[in-house]
Design a protein around this motif. Sequence first.
Motif, PDB file in Angstrom:
ATOM      1  N   LEU A 103       0.883  -1.149   0.000  1.00  0.00           N
ATOM      2  CA  LEU A 103       0.000   0.000   0.000  1.00  0.00           C
ATOM      3  C   LEU A 103       0.928   1.208   0.000  1.00  0.00           C
ATOM      4  O   LEU A 103       2.072   1.117   0.425  1.00  0.00           O
ATOM      5  N   ARG A 152      -6.385   5.817   9.237  1.00  0.00           N
ATOM      6  CA  ARG A 152      -4.955   5.961   9.527  1.00  0.00           C
ATOM      7  C   ARG A 152      -4.406   4.729  10.235  1.00  0.00           C
ATOM      8  O   ARG A 152      -5.156   3.942  10.846  1.00  0.00           O
ATOM      9  N   TYR A 153      -3.094   4.570  10.092  1.00  0.00           N
ATOM     10  CA  TYR A 153      -2.353   3.609  10.888  1.00  0.00           C
ATOM     11  C   TYR A 153      -1.370   4.410  11.740  1.00  0.00           C
ATOM     12  O   TYR A 153      -0.757   5.366  11.240  1.00  0.00           O
ATOM     13  N   ALA A 198       1.508   4.741   1.624  1.00  0.00           N
ATOM     14  CA  ALA A 198       1.073   5.545   2.774  1.00  0.00           C
ATOM     15  C   ALA A 198       1.901   6.819   2.832  1.00  0.00           C
ATOM     16  O   ALA A 198       3.081   6.819   2.495  1.00  0.00           O
ATOM     17  N   THR A 232      -0.281  -4.750   3.832  1.00  0.00           N
ATOM     18  CA  THR A 232      -1.566  -4.782   4.521  1.00  0.00           C
ATOM     19  C   THR A 232      -1.333  -5.374   5.917  1.00  0.00           C
ATOM     20  O   THR A 232      -0.395  -6.148   6.110  1.00  0.00           O
ATOM     21  N   HIS A 263      -1.268   7.858   6.562  1.00  0.00           N
ATOM     22  CA  HIS A 263      -2.561   7.917   5.858  1.00  0.00           C
ATOM     23  C   HIS A 263      -2.386   7.336   4.466  1.00  0.00           C
ATOM     24  O   HIS A 263      -1.270   7.310   3.930  1.00  0.00           O
ATOM     25  N   SER A 264      -3.485   6.913   3.871  1.00  0.00           N
ATOM     26  CA  SER A 264      -3.402   6.411   2.501  1.00  0.00           C
ATOM     27  C   SER A 264      -2.906   7.529   1.588  1.00  0.00           C
ATOM     28  O   SER A 264      -3.350   8.670   1.692  1.00  0.00           O
ATOM     29  N   LEU A 322      -7.464   2.495   3.609  1.00  0.00           N
ATOM     30  CA  LEU A 322      -6.564   1.558   4.292  1.00  0.00           C
ATOM     31  C   LEU A 322      -7.367   0.340   4.735  1.00  0.00           C
ATOM     32  O   LEU A 322      -8.475   0.485   5.262  1.00  0.00           O
TER      33      LEU A 322
END
Length: 443
Positions: free
Chosen positions: A128, A187-188, A130, A219, A148-149, A155
């Motif tokens: 992904l 968000r992560y 980010a 992921t 964030h994406s 996400l």
Amino acid sequence: MLPAETFMKQTLSLVPAAREITLTYPRKASSPVEIYVIERDAPHPNARTYVYLDPYTGEALRFEPYATSSVGNRIYRWLGSLHTGNVGGLPVQLLLFAGILGVPVLAYTGIRSYLRRKFIAREDVRGLQARVKTISSETSEIKVFELHSANRVPLPAFTPGAHIDVWIDEDLVRQYSLCNGSDEKNRYVIAVKREPDSRGGSRAMHERIAEGDLLSISTPRNHFPLDLSATHHLLLAGGIGITPLLSMARELQKLNASFALQYFARSVGYTAFHGFLSRPEFRGKVSFHYALEVDALRLYLHKLLWHRSPGAHLYVCGPRPFMDLVEEIATASWPPQTIHAEYFNANPMAYAGARAPFEVTLALSGGTYSVSADKTIVQALEGRGIEIPTSCEQGVCGTCVTGLLDGEADHRDAFLTDAERRAGDKIMPCVSRAKSKLLVLDL
Ligand code: FES
């Protein structure tokens, strides 16, 4: 040179059915007048009959009727008409129009792909994109990164205890637990402790990554999930090991489940998320322990773990000696299936236990190779010139995952989930071995 009318008359005498005559006077006195003619029954507007006349006498020097010209010339002329949209009617004109549009489209996609390769972080099958939205310091040695994406792709959801791989560089990948709430969809959040003996990962995260940077991430994967059938959850965090347990504590709090978080650190100043965990809602559920010597810690853990309330589960994450101590003490009264541990940089299963030699057969490329007791599958194959991509070489990152077509694996990684192990179709060859005499790999 003679006047044009003379050449026209001479041409019409040779090609009486001319519809269109184009005449070009020679630039050099020694060259002929060049004339091409399109006849009334010409199959297309580029079916040219050529006439070459002497510019001074009007004598025909060469006459090349289209009908008797070579097949190659006729195809060439036909393609010319096709190119200019003079044959095939509207469908061909639309096709040509689409072709013309193709030029800017190909230019755009080509330039875009070049820019992505050059300036945008690597995308891969697990990847992904980010963007680092914010970076903040939790302690003097722990930074928190909010991701964030980067491309409006949402996400993927995660569950508490999950981690992601972060590609800091093309060949530098590290695993970090997600410490925000699993209900946060946009968000992560990861926390990275700068390790004094860093192999490059934490130092690079601290020194090279800045707000606004793009990162390739995987992921989320979770091999440290909460067992929600438990009647009580005891979470033991040592230092930076708080990260997956923080997400768990948030979840358990939200679910109003019974839990206790015991957090062991050097001092308040080295305690990440101290402010958050000191909020009133965590009162009575979160305890902090500072600067415990090993003996004091052992004594405390004995007192804490000697009695297990029925249905309780234990979760531990932290430095390797801390985890070893917790597991050593807990095994006396906690059944193995109730003890959950999260290893990152040190996977104790990787090199523990008996190591017998076995063989691997490569189904795609062919060949059967021996793996001696002192070598991993990766090392054994590398010695034969067969490379399997690796990163951590400890069975934690997932880079080397390989299809297993036959044979029984002795899984020593901390990457595959229990379900994946039961499926028996994958193996992490950087650490895992064989229970059967032979493994057939999808290589
Ligand atoms: Fe990381 Fe094998 S290289 S799991």
